[in-house]
Write a protein that holds these residues in place. Structure first.
Motif: not given
Ligand code: ATP
Ligand code: AMP
Ligand code: MG
Length: 207
Positions: A10, A12, A18-19, A22, A40, A99, A101, A130, A185
């Protein structure tokens, strides 16, 4: 039907949610009986860099010399692969979320969070991107006092980054032949975003 074991990366830009998304997706999947683990990437980098005395907080990581970031990034990717491989056959239907980048803004320019030496270890079944509008992201950054994202706080930069994020995510997806799924989102609707992500994983990735 075969056992579902999937890795979902994931990405964004900072503050997009994101967090948050999730966390909701995990609760939803747990109530449906799945075994879920969120990894993460930044936590793993932070743990190592704190031990080395190089940073005190996660938002200092991207300010380090690129050579250091790159070395830690690759070690963390290997560690994540090892963890997924050790756990994937222990349970029933399992989802591993990472999670992370697609792109990081460093002092020497935009830098891939998922270059070949990372994505080849993560081997995602899907890369979920996201997104939100520049205004939504800015207001989330301002409200969230737990983080220091002021280096990502300029509207023009955020608009460039939204584009960069897609471009870097596409290159990573191409390196490993993974599909790219874009999720919006919307403000106040993190639950809807999470439910869409869950649907992609348990219904569409299964077939
Ligand atoms: P980073 O990459 O810096 O870790 P992130 O993408 O994980 O950022 P979050 O920490 O999940 O972002 O969210 C940033 C802030 O935005 C949090 O305060 C969170 O509560 C808020 N937020 C997330 N999604 C939404 C949403 N759909 N509507 C309103 N607020 C949201
Ligand atoms: P996060 O909490 O997701 O913002 O992660 C904290 C920090 O970890 C990020 O701001 C980056 O500096 C770093 N990070 C996370 N994922 C990656 C990645 N795949 N490659 C390089 N750095 C990363
Ligand atoms: Mg986060």
């Amino acid at each position: 039907m075969s056992k579902l074991v999937k890795t979902v990366v994931v990405v964004g830009i900072p503050g997009v949610g994101k967090t948050t998304v999730l966390n909701i997706a995990v609760n939803e999947l747990l109530t449906k009986g799945y075994v879920v683990k969120v990894i993460n990437f930044g936590d793993y980098m932070l743990q190592e860099l704190i031990q080395q005395g190089l940073v005190r907080s996660r938002d200092e990581i991207r300010l380090l010399p690129l050579k250091i970031q790159r070395e830690v990034q690759e070690r963390v990717a290997k560690r994540i692969r090892y963890e997924i491989d050790s756990e994937r056959d222990l349970h029933g239907e399992s989802i591993f979320f990472i999670d992370t980048h697609a792109v990081v803004k460093t002092s020497t320019g935009y830098w891939s969070g998922l270059p070949y030496h990372v994505v080849k270890y993560l081997m995602p079944d899907v890369i979920a991107v996201i997104e939100a509008s520049v205004d939504e992201i800015l207001s989330r950054q301002v409200r969230d006092k737990s983080r220091e994202r002021s280096d990502y706080g300029d509207p023009k930069l955020l608009s460039d980054l939204l584009m960069m994020n897609r471009m870097f995510a596409i290159s990573s997806a191409t390196l490993v032949g993974a599909p790219l799924y874009i999720l919006y989102n919307r403000e106040g609707s993190a639950k809807e975003t999470a439910l869409e992500l869950v649907d992609v994983i348990i219904n569409r990735l299964r077939v």
